[in-house]
Design an enzyme around this catalytic site. Structure first.
Site, PDB file in Angstrom:
ATOM      1  N   ASP A  42       0.831  -1.204   0.000  1.00  0.00           N
ATOM      2  CA  ASP A  42       0.000   0.000   0.000  1.00  0.00           C
ATOM      3  C   ASP A  42       0.870   1.261   0.000  1.00  0.00           C
ATOM      4  OD1 ASP A  42      -2.094   1.861   0.419  1.00  0.00           O
ATOM      5  OD2 ASP A  42      -3.197   0.413   1.643  1.00  0.00           O
ATOM      6  N   THR A  83      -6.867   3.214  -2.485  1.00  0.00           N
ATOM      7  CA  THR A  83      -6.650   1.795  -2.211  1.00  0.00           C
ATOM      8  C   THR A  83      -7.726   0.898  -2.829  1.00  0.00           C
ATOM      9  OG1 THR A  83      -5.386   2.157  -0.190  1.00  0.00           O
ATOM     10  CG2 THR A  83      -6.572   0.074  -0.368  1.00  0.00           C
ATOM     11  N   ASN A 104     -12.710   4.776  -2.164  1.00  0.00           N
ATOM     12  CA  ASN A 104     -12.896   4.047  -0.908  1.00  0.00           C
ATOM     13  C   ASN A 104     -14.292   4.298  -0.342  1.00  0.00           C
ATOM     14  OD1 ASN A 104     -10.211   3.206  -1.056  1.00  0.00           O
ATOM     15  ND2 ASN A 104      -9.471   4.903   0.199  1.00  0.00           N
ATOM     16  N   ARG A 166     -11.016  -3.685   3.179  1.00  0.00           N
ATOM     17  CA  ARG A 166     -11.155  -3.593   1.725  1.00  0.00           C
ATOM     18  C   ARG A 166      -9.982  -4.252   1.003  1.00  0.00           C
ATOM     19  NH1 ARG A 166     -10.215   1.575   3.744  1.00  0.00           N
ATOM     20  NH2 ARG A 166      -8.354   2.696   2.981  1.00  0.00           N
ATOM     21  N   ASP A 306       1.157   2.307   4.056  1.00  0.00           N
ATOM     22  CA  ASP A 306       0.271   3.431   3.732  1.00  0.00           C
ATOM     23  C   ASP A 306       0.068   4.336   4.942  1.00  0.00           C
ATOM     24  OD1 ASP A 306      -1.744   4.694   1.837  1.00  0.00           O
ATOM     25  OD2 ASP A 306      -3.069   4.181   3.498  1.00  0.00           O
ATOM     26  N   ASP A 353      -0.945  -0.372  -4.826  1.00  0.00           N
ATOM     27  CA  ASP A 353      -2.283   0.117  -5.181  1.00  0.00           C
ATOM     28  C   ASP A 353      -2.272   1.588  -5.591  1.00  0.00           C
ATOM     29  OD1 ASP A 353      -1.619   0.933  -2.640  1.00  0.00           O
ATOM     30  OD2 ASP A 353      -3.547   0.457  -1.733  1.00  0.00           O
ATOM     31  N   HIS A 354      -1.172   2.292  -5.332  1.00  0.00           N
ATOM     32  CA  HIS A 354      -0.985   3.688  -5.709  1.00  0.00           C
ATOM     33  C   HIS A 354       0.353   4.147  -5.144  1.00  0.00           C
ATOM     34  CE1 HIS A 354      -1.898   4.683  -1.538  1.00  0.00           C
ATOM     35  NE2 HIS A 354      -3.021   3.973  -1.645  1.00  0.00           N
TER      36      HIS A 354
END
Length: 548
Positions: A42, A83, A104, A166, A306, A353-354
């Site tokens: 993340d 995410t 999200n 998630r 993250d 995810d980013h």
């Protein structure tokens, strides 16, 4: 046509009989793995690989890169880069425009409320936990893990593991055997009745060890001496947010003195990634993954990276330390998985995810343009503008995820021109400092110009869930406090992420071609000889997989 098909079928069967095609199951990789381990880190920017390379050991990131296939030009091609849409795009092989996970959280017009991506009141936590009311029900397409389960007649096992609900649920898809996430109030790994009525015995045993309580008694000290963190800013800068109860963000962090409630803090330090790794290994052993008739799939998301990035930013010693420790966790994970399943029987892939933007104050201090954007002020100004032009500010429902949602029923009832209102709002948005692009629903539905920015907006636009006017901020602008950082844009600091395949059936090397994040799922599908996910729009990355 029929004769040609019969000729092809006969030739193919002959090849099977004489052994030219040696792998059971027909076309596909030369050796299908017994276990796929999907790893999503993340908020991992691509340049963390290169920036920390000299500090990594030989058995984690370095091993995956040097012995695996590394795509150095992998990007997301939509906004927002958060995410939930990130993980969904990885596992569905398509963008939010198709899979429907547009953020999200998002504004649900039909219920006039903000919804969370995996909230589901029709299910409950396996032990009645409030945070257990979760499922993948809002997902609009299948995932590669769904397709694996369907292809194998549900003999393949699929398990999702992450601290964030998630991040465990969306990769596991609709048909996953289980998704497990962390419940901070109890300190336990939990699931929902979507997957099972009660937790397996191995999960109960793992929870009984109370690892979070033990981990939080140990101060977070730097792995190396601070003078060795030459890739980062000095310890304790104005760009970093201290933990609750700390006077300054200074190493070592005594986690036992934090005023953060429950076990929430485990998510916000490297121990959370170690905790995730340990549970993932327990899941592999508890479910006998890689020991079954068909290929199994373990989807792991490391979420602490993250939380640390949001709190300390992209250039803090804490961030560097988190990745050095994750490198050790990866080394241990690889060793344990290969030892359990067999080195030639496992395929790992690792991506993110980013990414994330460096702290805007940090950028300003180094003469790079950046800043903070005030969405509350934007909404107030927009309401006034719409009132001045159309007689009422109540036409504006909400600004959410860089989208303006209008009250369509009110617009129709008062005989207003919806298209004109959207167009004038888009034009007005372009006069606001910090906004670079604005497009209307009609423009996004009908098609738009071929610029990269507008294509990203189109790929992030889902007609049934998105708003009426979509806008983008200028590069370097975020809605955030002055400490730490965030993500969500279509700029390279948010879109450029690593992609590494390591293990069974991989053609090792460095791949320089442009790869979209949506290409991962069809590549895995091609490897496994299964149908790509139902909404897949990505393309398999040719050359990375060994075929017969």
């Amino acid at each position: 046509m029929k004769r040609n098909f019969q000729k092809f079928a006969g030739a193919f069967i002959s090849l099977l009989l004489i052994g030219s095609v040696t792998v059971a199951g027909g076309p596909g990789a030369s050796q299908k793995p017994k276990l796929i381990v999907g790893i999503v880190v993340d908020q991992m920017r691509f340049d963390y690989l290169t920036r920390y390379w000299e500090k990594f050991g030989n058995d984690g990131f370095r091993k995956m890169v040097t012995a695996g296939a590394t795509c150095i030009n992998t990007h997301f091609d939509y906004i927002p880069t958060y995410t939930a849409p990130g993980l969904t795009s990885i596992y569905t092989g398509t963008t939010p425009s198709v899979h429907g996970i547009i953020s999200n959280n998002w504004y649900d017009r039909s219920h006039d409320t903000i919804v969370y991506v995996t909230d589901d009141n029709t299910v409950s936590g396996t032990n009645g936990e409030a945070s257990g009311k979760m499922s993948p029900a809002r997902l609009l397409t299948t995932t590669v893990t769904d397709e694996l389960r369907i292809w194998s007649n549900f003999k393949s096992k699929v398990i999702g593991v992450a601290l964030k609900d998630r991040s465990a649920i969306l990769p596991a898809g609709y048909t996953g055997n289980a998704a497990y996430w962390f419940d901070a109030p109890s300190g336990n790994w939990i699931s929902s009745t979507w997957y099972m009525k009660s937790l397996p015995k191995w999960v109960q045993q793992f929870n009984a060890e109370t690892y979070p309580a033990k981990m939080l008694k140990t101060p977070w000290k730097p792995l190396l001496s601070l003078d060795q963190y030459t890739e980062s800013t000095a310890d304790s800068t104005v760009y970093e947010e201290p933990f609750a109860g700390e006077s300054a963000p200074v190493f070592p962090h005594d986690l036992s003195k934090s005023t953060t409630p429950g076990y929430e803090l485990i998510k916000r330090c490297p121990a959370g990634d170690t905790f995730t790794k340990d549970f993932a290994v327990a899941a592999m052993r508890g479910e006998h993954l890689g020991k079954n008739e068909s290929t199994d799939f373990l989807a792991i998301s490391f979420s602490s990276t993250d939380y640390v990035g949001h709190q300390f930013g992209t250039h803090a010693a804490e961030t560097e330390d988190t990745y050095l420790r994750l490198d050790r966790d990866l080394a241990d994970l690889i060793e344990q998985v290969e030892d359990y399943v067999g080195k030639g029987n496992v395929l790992f892939f690792l991506t993110a995810d980013h990414g994330a933007l460096p702290n805007p104050v940090f950028l300003n201090d180094h003469k790079v343009p950046a800043g903070f954007f005030n969405y509350k002020a934007l909404q107030d100004s927009l309401v006034k503008f719409v009132a001045s032009r159309f007689g009422s500010g109540e036409f504006v429902k909400i600004i959410d995820n860089d989208q303006v949602f209008l009250d369509r029923e009110k617009i129709v009832s008062e005989n207003r021109d919806f298209g004109q209102m959207c167009r004038e709002i888009a034009d007005w948005l372009l006069t606001v400092p910090g906004i670079s692009r604005a497009l209307t629903r009609n423009e996004l539905t009908a098609g738009c110009n071929a610029s990269k920015a507008e294509l990203f907006m189109k790929n992030g636009f889902n007609p049934s869930r998105s708003g009426d006017v979509f806008f983008m901020l200028e590069s370097g602008y975020i809605e955030w406090g002055s400490k730490g950082t965030t993500h969500g844009s279509g700029y390279t600091y948010d879109t450029h992420v690593p992609l590494i395949l390591y293990g069974s059936s991989v053609n090792a090397g460095v791949y320089e071609q442009k790869v979209n994040i949506t290409d991962i799922a069809p590549t895995l599908s091609l490897l496994l000889g299964i149908q790509p996910p139902s909404g897949c729009t990505g393309e398999a990355i040719m050359g990375m997989i060994k075929y017969h």
